[in-house]
Design a protein around this motif. Structure first.
Motif, PDB file in Angstrom:
ATOM      1  N   VAL A  74     -13.581 -26.931  30.271  1.00 32.62           N
ATOM      2  CA  VAL A  74     -14.521 -25.994  30.876  1.00 32.62           C
ATOM      3  C   VAL A  74     -15.909 -26.235  30.291  1.00 32.62           C
ATOM      4  O   VAL A  74     -16.051 -26.618  29.120  1.00 32.62           O
ATOM      5  N   GLY A  75     -16.934 -26.002  31.105  1.00 31.28           N
ATOM      6  CA  GLY A  75     -18.309 -26.221  30.675  1.00 31.28           C
ATOM      7  C   GLY A  75     -18.749 -25.299  29.552  1.00 31.28           C
ATOM      8  O   GLY A  75     -18.114 -24.276  29.259  1.00 31.28           O
ATOM      9  N   ARG A  76     -19.873 -25.672  28.932  1.00 31.36           N
ATOM     10  CA  ARG A  76     -20.422 -24.910  27.811  1.00 31.36           C
ATOM     11  C   ARG A  76     -20.842 -23.506  28.250  1.00 31.36           C
ATOM     12  O   ARG A  76     -21.282 -23.285  29.362  1.00 31.36           O
ATOM     13  N   GLY A  77     -20.713 -22.561  27.323  1.00 30.57           N
ATOM     14  CA  GLY A  77     -21.142 -21.199  27.594  1.00 30.57           C
ATOM     15  C   GLY A  77     -20.196 -20.384  28.439  1.00 30.57           C
ATOM     16  O   GLY A  77     -20.532 -19.277  28.872  1.00 30.57           O
ATOM     17  N   ALA A  78     -18.984 -20.890  28.677  1.00 27.00           N
ATOM     18  CA  ALA A  78     -18.017 -20.178  29.522  1.00 27.00           C
ATOM     19  C   ALA A  78     -16.959 -19.450  28.711  1.00 27.00           C
ATOM     20  O   ALA A  78     -15.916 -19.073  29.247  1.00 27.00           O
ATOM     21  N   ALA A  79     -17.195 -19.265  27.421  1.00 25.84           N
ATOM     22  CA  ALA A  79     -16.333 -18.435  26.555  1.00 25.84           C
ATOM     23  C   ALA A  79     -14.990 -19.065  26.231  1.00 25.84           C
ATOM     24  O   ALA A  79     -13.973 -18.379  26.127  1.00 25.84           O
ATOM     25  N   LYS A  80     -14.965 -20.384  26.022  1.00 21.51           N
ATOM     26  CA  LYS A  80     -13.705 -21.035  25.628  1.00 21.51           C
ATOM     27  C   LYS A  80     -13.230 -20.535  24.265  1.00 21.51           C
ATOM     28  O   LYS A  80     -12.061 -20.199  24.100  1.00 21.51           O
ATOM     29  N   SER A  81     -14.132 -20.511  23.294  1.00 21.37           N
ATOM     30  CA  SER A  81     -13.751 -20.052  21.953  1.00 21.37           C
ATOM     31  C   SER A  81     -13.305 -18.595  21.997  1.00 21.37           C
ATOM     32  O   SER A  81     -12.332 -18.209  21.332  1.00 21.37           O
ATOM     33  N   THR A  82     -13.995 -17.794  22.796  1.00 21.69           N
ATOM     34  CA  THR A  82     -13.628 -16.384  22.927  1.00 21.69           C
ATOM     35  C   THR A  82     -12.198 -16.238  23.430  1.00 21.69           C
ATOM     36  O   THR A  82     -11.421 -15.426  22.912  1.00 21.69           O
ATOM     37  N   GLN A  83     -11.823 -17.038  24.419  1.00 16.53           N
ATOM     38  CA  GLN A  83     -10.454 -16.963  24.946  1.00 16.53           C
ATOM     39  C   GLN A  83      -9.444 -17.410  23.902  1.00 16.53           C
ATOM     40  O   GLN A  83      -8.360 -16.828  23.775  1.00 16.53           O
ATOM     41  N   ILE A  84      -9.787 -18.443  23.139  1.00 14.05           N
ATOM     42  CA  ILE A  84      -8.898 -18.891  22.071  1.00 14.05           C
ATOM     43  C   ILE A  84      -8.666 -17.769  21.077  1.00 14.05           C
ATOM     44  O   ILE A  84      -7.525 -17.498  20.660  1.00 14.05           O
ATOM     45  N   TYR A  85      -9.726 -17.073  20.685  1.00 18.46           N
ATOM     46  CA  TYR A  85      -9.580 -15.997  19.700  1.00 18.46           C
ATOM     47  C   TYR A  85      -8.773 -14.831  20.274  1.00 18.46           C
ATOM     48  O   TYR A  85      -7.979 -14.203  19.555  1.00 18.46           O
ATOM     49  N   LYS A  86      -8.948 -14.546  21.551  1.00 21.25           N
ATOM     50  CA  LYS A  86      -8.163 -13.467  22.164  1.00 21.25           C
ATOM     51  C   LYS A  86      -6.684 -13.838  22.241  1.00 21.25           C
ATOM     52  O   LYS A  86      -5.816 -12.998  21.964  1.00 21.25           O
ATOM     53  N   ILE A  87      -6.399 -15.082  22.614  1.00 22.34           N
ATOM     54  CA  ILE A  87      -5.002 -15.515  22.666  1.00 22.34           C
ATOM     55  C   ILE A  87      -4.401 -15.527  21.259  1.00 22.34           C
ATOM     56  O   ILE A  87      -3.229 -15.177  21.062  1.00 22.34           O
ATOM     57  N   THR A  88      -5.204 -15.906  20.264  1.00 21.17           N
ATOM     58  CA  THR A  88      -4.746 -15.872  18.877  1.00 21.17           C
ATOM     59  C   THR A  88      -4.351 -14.460  18.481  1.00 21.17           C
ATOM     60  O   THR A  88      -3.274 -14.230  17.898  1.00 21.17           O
ATOM     61  N   CYS A  89      -5.211 -13.484  18.784  1.00 24.55           N
ATOM     62  CA  CYS A  89      -4.899 -12.088  18.461  1.00 24.55           C
ATOM     63  C   CYS A  89      -3.643 -11.636  19.201  1.00 24.55           C
ATOM     64  O   CYS A  89      -2.807 -10.910  18.642  1.00 24.55           O
ATOM     65  N   LEU A  90      -3.490 -12.068  20.448  1.00 26.43           N
ATOM     66  CA  LEU A  90      -2.321 -11.688  21.239  1.00 26.43           C
ATOM     67  C   LEU A  90      -1.033 -12.100  20.550  1.00 26.43           C
ATOM     68  O   LEU A  90      -0.110 -11.281  20.375  1.00 26.43           O
ATOM     69  N   PHE A  91      -0.942 -13.370  20.129  1.00 32.04           N
ATOM     70  CA  PHE A  91       0.296 -13.844  19.515  1.00 32.04           C
ATOM     71  C   PHE A  91       0.467 -13.301  18.101  1.00 32.04           C
ATOM     72  O   PHE A  91       1.601 -13.122  17.641  1.00 32.04           O
ATOM     73  N   ALA A  92      -0.638 -13.039  17.417  1.00 32.86           N
ATOM     74  CA  ALA A  92      -0.532 -12.453  16.079  1.00 32.86           C
ATOM     75  C   ALA A  92       0.004 -11.029  16.150  1.00 32.86           C
ATOM     76  O   ALA A  92       0.770 -10.596  15.280  1.00 32.86           O
ATOM     77  N   LEU A  93      -0.368 -10.289  17.192  1.00 31.73           N
ATOM     78  CA  LEU A  93       0.051  -8.892  17.310  1.00 31.73           C
ATOM     79  C   LEU A  93       1.362  -8.726  18.063  1.00 31.73           C
ATOM     80  O   LEU A  93       2.154  -7.832  17.747  1.00 31.73           O
ATOM     81  N   TYR A  94       1.622  -9.575  19.075  1.00 33.54           N
ATOM     82  CA  TYR A  94       2.750  -9.342  19.966  1.00 33.54           C
ATOM     83  C   TYR A  94       3.727 -10.509  20.104  1.00 33.54           C
ATOM     84  O   TYR A  94       4.777 -10.343  20.730  1.00 33.54           O
ATOM     85  N   GLY A  95       3.390 -11.665  19.577  1.00 33.98           N
ATOM     86  CA  GLY A  95       4.312 -12.785  19.662  1.00 33.98           C
ATOM     87  C   GLY A  95       5.582 -12.513  18.887  1.00 33.98           C
ATOM     88  O   GLY A  95       5.551 -11.893  17.819  1.00 33.98           O
TER      89      GLY A  95
END
Length: 282
Positions: A74-95
């Motif tokens: 995905v192109g720059r500025g489209a929140a790739k890192s943000t999605q990674i951090y959200k998915i990280t929190c998801l698996f840390a809390l609910y995985g």
């Protein structure tokens, strides 16, 4: 007669394993939307509909079919890192993972630079606070209170990808690791070392995101091959498609050079090494 496609033994093992869903048997895709909505209520920018649909589709495939890997171009500025951090929190809390008593296992996010890693751990710590999650932070390590789970966000290197037990792996701006040095090691070797940290968790997800670089290497090969039975691929998608609040015109103002604009914002792979690097660097 058509040749029967070879089956990856690890993928087959995961498919035969019983589906282990999050708390109260709520699908992870629903948990992701709930997590995003909670963060939005606290003032965090929401994931776009483009991201939500595609991440939730992968989460459903992960739980239903054992599709462990998510790749995104995905192109720059489209929140790739943000999605990674959200998915990280998801698996840390609910995985749902089996962690031996007395041990702490980690969701490990590998960033291109140590400065990016430092920013990432701060963002995740702030989000966990907003979500009402108690945790202890020591440097680049977060341990979630009352659980055997933690989170680490570190710069990509063999050292960072060795010695920790992991239940989740993420690689941020992966295609550009080699251009940033990556401790003089090939990016694929670092990623392989990181995946080996999750050897005791057959259902450990691996998320790999990046803007494109050159038309070569494993990132290029995976993205251009597209979604398969064992890998879910997002994109290539230009910035303005994944993040509709960013316009193509605004991106062009930031980068008038067409070659760089196509690569950084249009998510188009450069055709050769000489298109990626300047003549002086080559």
């Amino acid at each position: 007669m058509a040749r029967k496609k070879a089956v990856d033994p690890l993928v087959e093992l995961v498919r035969q394993a019983p589906v282990r869903r999050a708390v109260n048997n709520v699908p992870l895709s629903q948990r992701f939307i709930e997590l995003d909505d909670k963060l939005v209520a606290e003032g965090v920018p929401p994931s776009s509909d483009w991201w939500r649909r595609r991440i939730c589709n992968w989460l459903d495939r992960y739980e239903r079919d054992g599709v462990l890997e998510l790749w995104g171009c995905v192109g720059r500025g489209a929140a790739k890192s943000t999605q990674i951090y959200k998915i990280t929190c998801l698996f840390a809390l609910y995985g749902n993972f089996n962690i031996p008593r007395g041990e702490v296992h980690y969701a490990v996010c590998l960033s291109r630079l140590k400065e990016e890693a430092a920013k990432g751990i701060q963002i995740i710590a702030r989000w966990l606070t907003l979500l009402g999650t108690e945790f202890e932070r020591k440097g680049d390590v977060i341990e979630i209170s009352g659980t055997q789970k933690g989170i680490r966000v570190v710069a990509a290197s063999v050292q960072a990808a060795t010695g920790w037990r992991a239940y989740f792996i993420a690689c941020d701006e992966y295609a550009k690791w080699a251009a940033g040095g990556v401790d003089m090691m090939d990016a694929d070797e670092v990623r392989s070392s990181a995946k080996a940290m999750a050897a005791t968790h057959p259902r450990a997800p691996v998320v790999t995101m990046s803007t494109p670089w050159g038309a070569f290497g494993s990132f290029y090969d995976t993205i251009t091959t597209g979604t398969t039975d064992s890998v879910d691929v997002l994109g290539p998608a230009p910035t303005w498609e994944a993040a509709p609040h960013v316009t193509r015109e605004d991106c062009q103002k930031k980068e008038p050079n067409k070659r760089r604009f196509d690569r950084e914002y249009g998510a188009i792979f450069s055709s050769a090494a000489t298109s990626v690097f300047t003549t002086e660097v080559v």
